[in-house]
Design a protein around this motif. Structure first.
Motif, PDB file in Angstrom:
ATOM      1  N   LEU A 222       0.818  -1.216   0.000  1.00 39.72           N
ATOM      2  CA  LEU A 222       0.000   0.000   0.000  1.00 39.72           C
ATOM      3  C   LEU A 222       0.852   1.266   0.000  1.00 39.72           C
ATOM      4  O   LEU A 222       0.370   2.338  -0.390  1.00 39.72           O
ATOM      5  CB  LEU A 222      -0.916   0.004   1.236  1.00 39.72           C
ATOM      6  N   CYS A 223       2.107   1.160   0.426  1.00 38.21           N
ATOM      7  CA  CYS A 223       2.985   2.343   0.578  1.00 38.21           C
ATOM      8  C   CYS A 223       3.144   3.085  -0.748  1.00 38.21           C
ATOM      9  O   CYS A 223       3.265   2.483  -1.799  1.00 38.21           O
ATOM     10  CB  CYS A 223       4.350   1.912   1.110  1.00 38.21           C
ATOM     11  N   LYS A 224       3.166   4.417  -0.658  1.00 38.29           N
ATOM     12  CA  LYS A 224       3.296   5.256  -1.856  1.00 38.29           C
ATOM     13  C   LYS A 224       4.742   5.525  -2.222  1.00 38.29           C
ATOM     14  O   LYS A 224       5.024   6.133  -3.246  1.00 38.29           O
ATOM     15  CB  LYS A 224       2.594   6.608  -1.613  1.00 38.29           C
ATOM     16  N   ALA A 225       5.654   5.151  -1.348  1.00 40.55           N
ATOM     17  CA  ALA A 225       7.075   5.434  -1.618  1.00 40.55           C
ATOM     18  C   ALA A 225       7.914   4.217  -1.264  1.00 40.55           C
ATOM     19  O   ALA A 225       8.899   4.301  -0.525  1.00 40.55           O
ATOM     20  CB  ALA A 225       7.517   6.652  -0.812  1.00 40.55           C
ATOM     21  N   LEU A 226       7.500   3.074  -1.805  1.00 42.14           N
ATOM     22  CA  LEU A 226       8.182   1.816  -1.489  1.00 42.14           C
ATOM     23  C   LEU A 226       9.625   1.827  -1.993  1.00 42.14           C
ATOM     24  O   LEU A 226       9.900   2.269  -3.104  1.00 42.14           O
ATOM     25  CB  LEU A 226       7.408   0.659  -2.150  1.00 42.14           C
TER      26      LEU A 226
ATOM     27  N   TYR B  97       8.456  -0.481   3.095  1.00 41.75           N
ATOM     28  CA  TYR B  97       7.607   0.722   3.172  1.00 41.75           C
ATOM     29  C   TYR B  97       8.374   1.891   3.778  1.00 41.75           C
ATOM     30  O   TYR B  97       9.406   1.700   4.436  1.00 41.75           O
ATOM     31  CB  TYR B  97       6.354   0.415   3.991  1.00 41.75           C
ATOM     32  N   CYS B  98       7.809   3.116   3.574  1.00 40.86           N
ATOM     33  CA  CYS B  98       8.549   4.308   4.008  1.00 40.86           C
ATOM     34  C   CYS B  98       8.187   4.762   5.413  1.00 40.86           C
ATOM     35  O   CYS B  98       8.964   5.473   6.048  1.00 40.86           O
ATOM     36  CB  CYS B  98       8.313   5.443   3.021  1.00 40.86           C
ATOM     37  N   SER B  99       7.020   4.387   5.905  1.00 37.21           N
ATOM     38  CA  SER B  99       6.532   4.796   7.232  1.00 37.21           C
ATOM     39  C   SER B  99       6.215   6.281   7.314  1.00 37.21           C
ATOM     40  O   SER B  99       5.950   6.788   8.397  1.00 37.21           O
ATOM     41  CB  SER B  99       7.517   4.434   8.358  1.00 37.21           C
ATOM     42  N   ALA B 100       6.262   7.009   6.207  1.00 38.47           N
ATOM     43  CA  ALA B 100       6.049   8.456   6.273  1.00 38.47           C
ATOM     44  C   ALA B 100       4.931   8.939   5.349  1.00 38.47           C
ATOM     45  O   ALA B 100       4.380  10.015   5.558  1.00 38.47           O
ATOM     46  CB  ALA B 100       7.336   9.184   5.927  1.00 38.47           C
ATOM     47  N   CYS B 101       4.597   8.150   4.316  1.00 32.64           N
ATOM     48  CA  CYS B 101       3.580   8.621   3.371  1.00 32.64           C
ATOM     49  C   CYS B 101       2.188   8.517   4.007  1.00 32.64           C
ATOM     50  O   CYS B 101       2.007   7.910   5.061  1.00 32.64           O
ATOM     51  CB  CYS B 101       3.647   7.799   2.076  1.00 32.64           C
ATOM     52  N   GLN B 102       1.222   9.121   3.306  1.00 35.41           N
ATOM     53  CA  GLN B 102      -0.143   9.129   3.834  1.00 35.41           C
ATOM     54  C   GLN B 102      -0.647   7.695   4.058  1.00 35.41           C
ATOM     55  O   GLN B 102      -1.291   7.389   5.064  1.00 35.41           O
ATOM     56  CB  GLN B 102      -1.057   9.857   2.837  1.00 35.41           C
ATOM     57  N   SER B 103      -0.307   6.821   3.117  1.00 39.40           N
ATOM     58  CA  SER B 103      -0.763   5.438   3.206  1.00 39.40           C
ATOM     59  C   SER B 103      -0.184   4.747   4.447  1.00 39.40           C
ATOM     60  O   SER B 103      -0.903   4.080   5.195  1.00 39.40           O
ATOM     61  CB  SER B 103      -0.356   4.689   1.942  1.00 39.40           C
ATOM     62  N   CYS B 104       1.110   4.908   4.655  1.00 44.30           N
ATOM     63  CA  CYS B 104       1.743   4.276   5.820  1.00 44.30           C
ATOM     64  C   CYS B 104       1.152   4.819   7.128  1.00 44.30           C
ATOM     65  O   CYS B 104       0.942   4.067   8.082  1.00 44.30           O
ATOM     66  CB  CYS B 104       3.257   4.498   5.798  1.00 44.30           C
ATOM     67  N   LEU B 105       0.891   6.134   7.160  1.00 46.70           N
ATOM     68  CA  LEU B 105       0.341   6.730   8.382  1.00 46.70           C
ATOM     69  C   LEU B 105      -1.055   6.187   8.666  1.00 46.70           C
ATOM     70  O   LEU B 105      -1.390   5.851   9.802  1.00 46.70           O
ATOM     71  CB  LEU B 105       0.312   8.266   8.284  1.00 46.70           C
TER      72      LEU B 105
HETATM   73 ZN   LIG Z   1       4.849   4.692   2.826  1.00 52.42          ZN
END
Ligand SMILES: [Zn+2]
Length: 295
Positions: free
Chosen positions: A49-53, A58-66
């Motif tokens: 789901l992450c937008k910046a894989l 995952y990035c843990s910072a994008c809207q999806s991760c949050l």
């Molecule tokens: Zn992310």
């Protein structure tokens, strides 16, 4: 939570396929309970789901991760159930997969305990597995793959998740703040580090450490079997399970008639405890007395 060491290689491989858009839409994770299959599925879902894989995950910072971390990602669904998973639950999950992805990315449905699906539920899911919608992933998890419909299994990419070896499991437990775990403690929980961690955090009933201290005191002659059995009667199934583990260790270390008979007595006690209304104090005190005699 990062990936556990015993799944790390598999995680990197799946991430690489996710990035190159070659990940199978239906994954089936099997393996013994308590080794982290569900947590692995969640890592995979968060990555999908992450937008910046990145190749690391995952990035843990994008809207999806949050949103994922907050537990309310609109394109992620989990069908958690203590009982059977009926057709309505499956249809609800599938409907979510068919809806447009609200974050314009992937959609993920995770089904822990997939063997709990009823036959109609499994058939409803089968259709989705046969005709997947774009950008959707189904992750099925089970420790009883033999209870799944063969047609479901054949439509999924199977991953037999390996259990950790003792060193890996103990090292991971230390990272989680469990400094005094021993191989015996781990094996008392079926060599399942996640089960052990959960039990230590919940500390319901008699904790394993309390049991072990009580047993050591008994063996050293500082306590008697009936007193212990009375204290432990409400946790009788756990106690008998741990005693059986202890008896097993004895059989391995001292393969003689008394250790084998002790193991057999534990197996019998386990069976007797299936009957409601059985005298637990009597069962436990007989076992404890036998253990005391055997040393
Ligand atoms: Zn992310």
């Amino acid at each position: 939570m990062s990936v556990v060491p015993w799944f790390a290689t598999r995680y990197s491989r799946l991430l690489a396929r996710l990035q190159s858009r070659r990940l199978h839409h239906g994954l089936l994770l099997t393996g013994p309970p308590g080794i982290g299959k569900y947590q692995f599925a969640r890592l995979l879902a968060k990555s999908a789901l992450c937008k910046a894989l990145t190749p690391q995950g995952y990035c843990s910072a994008c809207q999806s991760c949050l949103l994922f971390d907050a537990g309310n990602h609109p394109d992620m669904a989990e069908l958690v159930s203590d009982k059977q998973l009926g057709v309505d639950a499956i249809r609800g999950g599938i409907a979510k997969l068919h809806a447009t992805a609200q974050l314009n990315g992937n959609k993920v449905l995770v089904i822990p305990q997939a063997h709990r699906m009823t036959e109609p539920a499994a058939n409803a899911l089968l259709k989705t597995l046969e005709e997947p919608t774009d950008n959707t992933f189904l992750v099925l998890i089970t420790d009883r793959p033999q209870q799944l419909l063969a047609t479901i299994v054949s439509r999924c990419e199977k991953h037999v998740m390996p259990p950790p070896d003792t060193e890996q499991a103990l090292g991971w437990l230390r990272e989680q703040g469990v400094d005094d775990a021993t191989p015996a403690l781990l094996h008392a929980y079926g060599a399942a580090p996640f089960t052990l961690l959960q039990a230590l955090r919940e500390e319901t009933g008699i904790a394993y450490r309390t049991f072990r201290e009580g047993l050591d005191t008994l063996l050293a002659g500082g306590n008697d079997a009936v007193t212990l059995a009375t204290q432990w009667q409400d946790s009788a199934p756990s106690i008998v399970g741990w005693l059986q583990q202890y008896a097993h260790e004895q059989c391995v270390q001292y393969p003689n008639a008394s250790s084998f008979s002790l193991f057999e007595a534990c197996t019998q006690a386990n069976r007797m405890l299936q009957n409601p209304g059985v005298n637990k104090v009597m069962i436990l005190s007989c076992l404890l007395a036998e253990i005391k005699q055997s040393v």
